[in-house]
Design an enzyme around this catalytic site. Structure first.
Site, PDB file in Angstrom:
ATOM      1  N   HIS A 220       0.832  -1.206   0.000  1.00  0.00           N
ATOM      2  CA  HIS A 220       0.000   0.000   0.000  1.00  0.00           C
ATOM      3  C   HIS A 220       0.870   1.262   0.000  1.00  0.00           C
ATOM      4  CE1 HIS A 220      -2.131   3.131   2.462  1.00  0.00           C
ATOM      5  NE2 HIS A 220      -3.036   2.949   1.533  1.00  0.00           N
TER       6      HIS A 220
ATOM      7  N   GLU B 297       2.144   1.850  -3.404  1.00  0.00           N
ATOM      8  CA  GLU B 297       1.068   2.408  -4.236  1.00  0.00           C
ATOM      9  C   GLU B 297       1.039   3.941  -4.083  1.00  0.00           C
ATOM     10  OE1 GLU B 297      -2.895   3.920  -3.302  1.00  0.00           O
ATOM     11  OE2 GLU B 297      -3.082   1.802  -2.773  1.00  0.00           O
ATOM     12  N   HIS B 298       1.079   4.427  -2.838  1.00  0.00           N
ATOM     13  CA  HIS B 298       1.086   5.875  -2.616  1.00  0.00           C
ATOM     14  C   HIS B 298       2.280   6.539  -3.281  1.00  0.00           C
ATOM     15  CE1 HIS B 298      -1.764   7.183   0.764  1.00  0.00           C
ATOM     16  NE2 HIS B 298      -2.150   5.969   0.468  1.00  0.00           N
TER      17      HIS B 298
ATOM     18  N   GLU C 102      -4.170   8.108   7.479  1.00  0.00           N
ATOM     19  CA  GLU C 102      -5.093   7.154   6.847  1.00  0.00           C
ATOM     20  C   GLU C 102      -5.360   5.998   7.814  1.00  0.00           C
ATOM     21  OE1 GLU C 102      -3.697   5.581   3.097  1.00  0.00           O
ATOM     22  OE2 GLU C 102      -5.624   4.641   2.645  1.00  0.00           O
TER      23      GLU C 102
END
Lengths: 426, 428
Positions: B67, B70-71, B142
């Protein structure tokens, strides 16, 4: 490419809107009821649609009604209650597969009309009252829906901002109604209100899909017939005068603080500046190239989300972000700075045209979804306008930098709301 | 280029495997304004133990790194790619799941330049110490946001109850502590292992000109140098069939309790038709018992055990699979007990009839057709299916072939006491 356009027909007691398109595998019907948002009626309106979709006189249990829907290849039946400006809107939607994609070719559109008529006009009643067991169940479900807002802190903080900001305006009411009122509603009082709403609300029926206008017109006449009415039209609200900014801080047991800021735009859908307002929002906080995203998230690394959105029929712009509690002052500072930058015109022509392209993209994408299209078209009903989608896009294209700056300068910060966590950070 | 026709659905799909191993699919959809593209790697949060292509040895990486990557892929030396997309009128996004990382955009104009932007940014990583550190603050928020979300906590609480070792139990974003360990070299290592074209799939849907798009992609890929793709070796510890924990209660600041019952599936090494059938049959089984047209559902609703938030779903991929059933409930203990009772009774056929099977199949066919209205659904699901050797467009025919015996078989295979767990979120 031509953008979807609607044919509007005046029927007895309602307007019929037909949009023909071949892009979907389904046909969609949306029946909308509109009335002013008031303290006295809000809870009734939040409740009766859910009673209607539970069962009908022909299908007296949920099991029977839902089994019938399954048999129609999983026809969807949904109700939805929202507020738009100071109107309270109830929507009944049905979507049903277009039989041309099935090996079984029984025509389904007529069945959808017949079902809509059954749900709207033939509820399960006993002596001028709704079935009491159904009402009891739906009161309990509504109570849980109202309470569940608190459990989702993003929704809760948005709701609290509106309550604080619009304290003496109908807009402070929640579309789901009020717990205090709920207890007092009886199967009979609810039935009376339902009758009244059917007779007095402004009603619009949208039908979208690969269909013939004549057939839809005929089916509408056959299945949906209402008494003539003169719907209540609210006067345009006066511009809000703000003496000083309000700041409300609420402590609660959560990890992440939720920051919500409300501005008064004093611009409504239908006003000439509306399209410039949408571009203001796009430059300021609507997208991932906007000032809030870049400055609060990317540069200062304070938040995962920092965004803004426009309420088109109440004249509001809302900013929302989730931050560490101790970063409150810094985050508010950055947001205010960015707002000031907008007022000073601190954005380039390139950024403006970039935002136009993205806003246009957003409108066109919404049109690709049947219920999204209905929501776009319904703006005209809400504001008593007749702006076509082509006009919408054309006007957006023509907005100048000066117009956006002017919009920024007529907006006012009204209330800052911060839901601050008490939980100790690890 | 291969053309695949789906006559009943009136859809046609074009496919080509490029020389570097990339799978490309194009599905033209006339009448839509929007075109949509997803570029997906078969790499998700569960891939945390694998043979690094650079080091040629097995490594274990911090939770949440897929993840994180991905960012970070959105950020380049000269700024961030979101800017580039919005200059071209597109809106871009990405997501990481247990098994996939997908990058996507939609646009109603300038599709071809946007497609080039998508492919190029995913295939050209730029990670620096400074930007990696900065991202930790953003992802930390997040994680906090999800930590405050009771539905998310319930979901992961239930999965964590089920698994002893399998990394599916780890939150996709990781924790503030685990992401603190991530540095740029680790990101490059994961990137070079999992972002080879032969581990990826590009799906395009919208009012597009097939031949010119395919040619654009071929040229783009031919201009880049890739070594031949190597088989990726992942390591998973042995996972017992039973659940790790029977019950968990999480206290949070909520007004209404929430409850979820999880059933951990056994024999989860399936793929292709076998997996498709298992997944569809199990979802039909759950729908027959718990769907709104089931008398069992009406009974739970009338008793006040469930409300509109009640839901149920079965999902399975290589190495894990589970059913989740639950929602908000004023009576979480009673609801869990009732659900368990219904599941157990179903093994002897209670709640399952031939007639309800026919009806439920019809309903599923209808809702499948409805989801084909959505280009996003088609692109995302097609990719998920393809990574598991299944074909999305086989769903209708597979549904039509399901028999009552299949459903009874599912009931008996799935419902086993030591594979059932319950998680609750209760007010503090």
């Amino acid at each position: 490419m031509a953008i979807a356009s609607e044919t509007i027909k005046h029927k007895s007691g309602y307007k019929l809107h037909i949009v023909r398109t071949t892009k979907y595998k389904t046909n969609t019907l949306v029946f909308k009821m509109k009335a002013p948002l008031t303290k006295e009626t809000v809870t009734y309106r939040a409740l009766f649609p859910h009673v209607l979709q539970s069962n009908t006189s022909k299908y007296p249990t949920t099991t029977e009604l839902r089994s019938y829907l399954d048999d129609l290849y999983g026809a969807g039946l949904y109700v939805d209650v929202t507020k738009k400006g100071e109107y309270h809107i109830i929507s009944f939607s049905i979507d049903i597969v277009n039989e041309k994609f099935l090996s079984d070719t029984t025509p389904l559109l007529e069945k959808a009309f017949s079902l809509l008529s059954e749900v709207l006009f033939h509820p399960k009643v006993e002596e001028r009252a709704f079935d009491s067991a159904t009402v009891t169940n739906e009161k309990r479900a509504l109570k849980q829906r109202i309470q569940s807002i608190f459990d989702d802190k993003m929704r809760y903080s948005s709701k609290r901002l509106v309550e604080e900001m619009c304290a003496n305006e109908p807009y402070a009411l929640e579309a789901n109604g009020r717990l205090e009122e709920l207890e007092q509603i009886t199967p009979m009082s609810l039935y009376d209100y339902y009758q009244k709403a059917l007779n007095e609300d402004e009603i619009d029926l949208y039908v979208i899909g690969d269909l013939s206008e004549d057939e839809v017109d005929r089916l509408a006449s056959q299945y949906i017939s209402l008494s003539d009415r003169k719907p209540v039209v609210l006067p345009r609200q006066a511009n809000a005068s703000i003496e000083e900014e309000k700041e409300v801080i609420e402590k609660i047991d959560v990890k992440q603080g939720k920051l919500n800021i409300g501005y008064r735009t004093n611009i409504l859908y239908g006003d000439p500046q509306y399209f410039a307002l949408q571009l203001f929002n796009g430059l300021f906080g609507g997208f991932s190239h906007s000032k809030l995203f870049i400055n609060v998230r990317e540069k200062a690394s304070l938040a995962y989300y920092a965004a803004s959105r426009v309420e088109s029929h109440k004249g509001l712009l809302m900013v929302m972000s989730g931050i560490e509690n101790e970063n409150y002052k810094q985050a508010v500072g950055i947001i205010k700075e960015q707002f000031e930058a907008m007022k000073q015109g601190d954005f380039t022509e390139d950024e403006l045209s970039q935002t136009k392209a993205v806003v246009k993209n957003q409108v066109l994408e919404t049109v690709d979804v049947a219920r999204g299209l209905v929501e776009l078209l319904y703006h005209n009903v809400l504001a008593n306008q007749s702006i076509s989608l082509d006009e919408w896009l054309g006007k957006t294209e023509q907005v100048t930098k000066e117009e956006v700056i002017k919009v920024a300068n007529q907006m006012k910060l009204d209330t800052i709301y911060f839901l601050t966590g008490t939980e100790v950070q690890r | 280029m291969e053309k695949i026709l789906f006559e009943q659905l009136q859809e046609e799909l074009y496919y080509e495997k490029l020389t570097n191993g990339l799978d490309v699919y194009i599905l033209p959809k006339q009448g839509f304004n929007k075109s949509f593209a997803t570029f997906t790697t078969k790499y998700g949060s569960v891939d945390n133990h694998f043979k690094s292509l650079q080091k040629q040895e097995f490594i274990q990486v911090p939770d949440g790194i897929a993840h994180f990557l991905e960012h970070k892929l959105f950020e380049k030396e000269d700024g961030d790619v979101f800017q580039q997309f919005s200059k071209q009128g597109a809106s871009a996004n990405a997501f990481t799941s247990f098994t996939r990382t997908a990058y996507l955009f939609s646009s109603t104009d300038e599709f071809q330049p946007n497609l080039t932007t998508l492919i190029d940014f995913v295939q050209d990583p730029y990670f620096s110490e400074k930007t990696v550190e900065k991202e930790k603050g953003i992802i930390g928020q997040e994680i906090n946001m999800y930590d405050d979300n009771p539905d998310w906590r319930l979901y992961f609480g239930t999965i964590a109850n089920m698994y002893h070792n399998h990394p599916v139990k780890i939150d996709i974003a990781g924790t503030v502590e685990s992401i603190a360990k991530i540095d740029k070299d680790m990101l490059y290592e994961c990137y070079h292992t999992f972002y080879h074209p032969s581990n990826m799939l590009l799906f395009i849907i919208g009012p597009v000109e097939v031949e010119s798009i395919m040619e654009q992609i071929r040229q783009n890929q031919n201009s880049k140098k890739y070594e031949a793709g190597a088989e990726i070796e992942r390591k998973f510890e042995l996972e017992p069939d039973s659940v790790a924990k029977k019950m968990e209660r999480l206290s949070m600041n909520v007004q209404t309790p929430k409850v979820m019952l999880g059933i951990k599936a056994a024999n989860v090494q399936q793929s292709g038709k076998e997996l498709l059938k298992r997944e569809l049959a199990t979802n039909i089984y759950l729908e027959m018992l718990f769907g709104k047209s089931s008398p069992l559902h009406e009974n739970l609703y009338t008793k006040g055990y469930i409300d509109q938030s009640f839901s149920y779903d079965y999902t399975q991929e290589q190495g894990f699979g589970f059913a989740l059933i639950g929602g908000d409930s004023e009576k979480p203990d009673e609801l869990a007990e009732q659900l368990l009772h219904i599941l157990q009774q179903s093994k002897t056929g209670t709640g399952l009839t031939e007639e309800s099977l026919q009806r439920t199949v019809k309903k599923k066919i209808g809702s499948f057709l409805r989801s084909l209205n959505s280009p996003e659904y088609i692109a995302n699901q097609f990719t998920r299916y393809a990574f598991n050797d299944m074909n999305l467009f086989d769903v209708v025919s597979e549904l039509e072939q399901l028999t009552f015996t299949d459903i009874k078989h599912i009931a008996n295979e799935l419902v086993t006491d030591d594979r059932i767990t319950v998680c609750q979120v209760v007010p503090k």
